[in-house]
Design a protein around this motif. Structure first.
Motif, PDB file in Angstrom:
ATOM      1  N   VAL A  92       0.839  -1.199   0.000  1.00  0.00           N
ATOM      2  CA  VAL A  92       0.000   0.000   0.000  1.00  0.00           C
ATOM      3  C   VAL A  92       0.874   1.250   0.000  1.00  0.00           C
ATOM      4  N   GLN A  93       1.923   1.252   0.810  1.00  0.00           N
ATOM      5  CA  GLN A  93       2.821   2.401   0.885  1.00  0.00           C
ATOM      6  C   GLN A  93       3.496   2.645  -0.471  1.00  0.00           C
ATOM      7  N   ASP A  98       3.648   5.719  -5.656  1.00  0.00           N
ATOM      8  CA  ASP A  98       3.501   5.731  -7.117  1.00  0.00           C
ATOM      9  C   ASP A  98       2.391   6.680  -7.550  1.00  0.00           C
ATOM     10  N   VAL A  99       1.268   6.633  -6.859  1.00  0.00           N
ATOM     11  CA  VAL A  99       0.144   7.518  -7.193  1.00  0.00           C
ATOM     12  C   VAL A  99       0.556   8.977  -7.025  1.00  0.00           C
ATOM     13  N   SER A 100       1.253   9.278  -5.939  1.00  0.00           N
ATOM     14  CA  SER A 100       1.705  10.647  -5.696  1.00  0.00           C
ATOM     15  C   SER A 100       2.647  11.115  -6.804  1.00  0.00           C
ATOM     16  N   ARG A 101       3.594  10.245  -7.180  1.00  0.00           N
ATOM     17  CA  ARG A 101       4.533  10.588  -8.248  1.00  0.00           C
ATOM     18  C   ARG A 101       3.807  10.813  -9.564  1.00  0.00           C
ATOM     19  N   LEU A 102       2.849   9.959  -9.876  1.00  0.00           N
ATOM     20  CA  LEU A 102       2.094  10.093 -11.128  1.00  0.00           C
ATOM     21  C   LEU A 102       1.247  11.364 -11.130  1.00  0.00           C
ATOM     22  N   LYS A 103       0.674  11.732  -9.984  1.00  0.00           N
ATOM     23  CA  LYS A 103      -0.095  12.986  -9.906  1.00  0.00           C
ATOM     24  C   LYS A 103       0.804  14.180 -10.190  1.00  0.00           C
ATOM     25  N   GLU A 104       2.023  14.137  -9.657  1.00  0.00           N
ATOM     26  CA  GLU A 104       2.970  15.222  -9.925  1.00  0.00           C
ATOM     27  C   GLU A 104       3.311  15.286 -11.413  1.00  0.00           C
ATOM     28  N   GLU A 105       3.514  14.124 -12.031  1.00  0.00           N
ATOM     29  CA  GLU A 105       3.830  14.089 -13.459  1.00  0.00           C
ATOM     30  C   GLU A 105       2.667  14.641 -14.286  1.00  0.00           C
ATOM     31  N   VAL A 106       1.444  14.322 -13.903  1.00  0.00           N
ATOM     32  CA  VAL A 106       0.273  14.837 -14.614  1.00  0.00           C
ATOM     33  C   VAL A 106       0.196  16.352 -14.463  1.00  0.00           C
ATOM     34  N   THR A 107       0.456  16.846 -13.265  1.00  0.00           N
ATOM     35  CA  THR A 107       0.431  18.294 -13.033  1.00  0.00           C
ATOM     36  C   THR A 107       1.471  18.999 -13.892  1.00  0.00           C
TER      37      THR A 107
END
Length: 179
Positions: A92-93, A98-107
């Motif tokens: 989960v961690q 990964d989700v946090s990193r991908l959100k940054e990449e999308v931004t």
């Protein structure tokens, strides 16, 4: 106990131990305590845990020269080449990171697209001003929606890359540049 029931119970015990070992290897024990340890990533495969999972006595596989030496050997071999277990919390961690990193990449990607759109609109405005300047220089007149559509139909724009090279009225000779 008859002679026929002794081998059957012995085979059943061996089957129970082997199935328990397979469940432990796959990480899905049925014993509640061992399932809790597996979920926490702290499950170790050893003769004690296999016996507990099988619901059998540890002495059947717990020492050299025991009743089921072949299963004991398999357990010890598994313990030597044990794959590090990953707990649910670790998975989960990792996924959250990964989700946090991908959100940054999308931004970042969205801000790049917005910057490109601003550049594109600025270039379009610059090109429209340049076209208007060239139209004034060459005497083409656009005075309203009707005149604009007539001018658009009667003017051919020659474009090279992003710069307007010349504007020539249809059916007329090209006018020399005024300088």
């Amino acid at each position: 106990m008859s002679k026929e029931t002794a081998p059957r119970s012995r085979d059943r015990a061996q089957d129970d131990l082997r199935k328990a070992l397979d469940r432990l290897k796959s990480g899905i024990p049925q014993d509640p305590d061992l399932a809790c340890k597996a979920k926490a990533g702290k499950l170790r495969i050893n003769p004690t845990t296999v016996a507990k999972e099988a619901g059998r006595a540890r002495t059947l596989i717990g020492y050299d020269g025991c009743t089921y030496m072949n299963i004991r050997t398999e357990i010890l071999a598994t313990r030597e080449r044990a794959i590090p277990t990953v707990s649910f919390d670790q998975v989960v961690q990792t996924l959250r990171a990964d989700v946090s990193r991908l959100k940054e990449e999308v931004t970042v990607a969205m801000s790049r697209v917005a910057a490109m759109q601003l550049c594109m609109h600025a270039n379009i405005r610059k090109a429209e001003r340049r076209v208007a300047e060239i139209e004034r220089t060459h005497g083409v007149r656009r005075d309203g929606p009707v005149a604009e559509s007539v001018a658009a139909e009667s003017v051919v724009r020659k474009v090279a890359g992003s710069k307007v090279v010349s504007i020539v009225a249809k059916g007329s000779q090209r006018r020399p540049d005024r300088g």
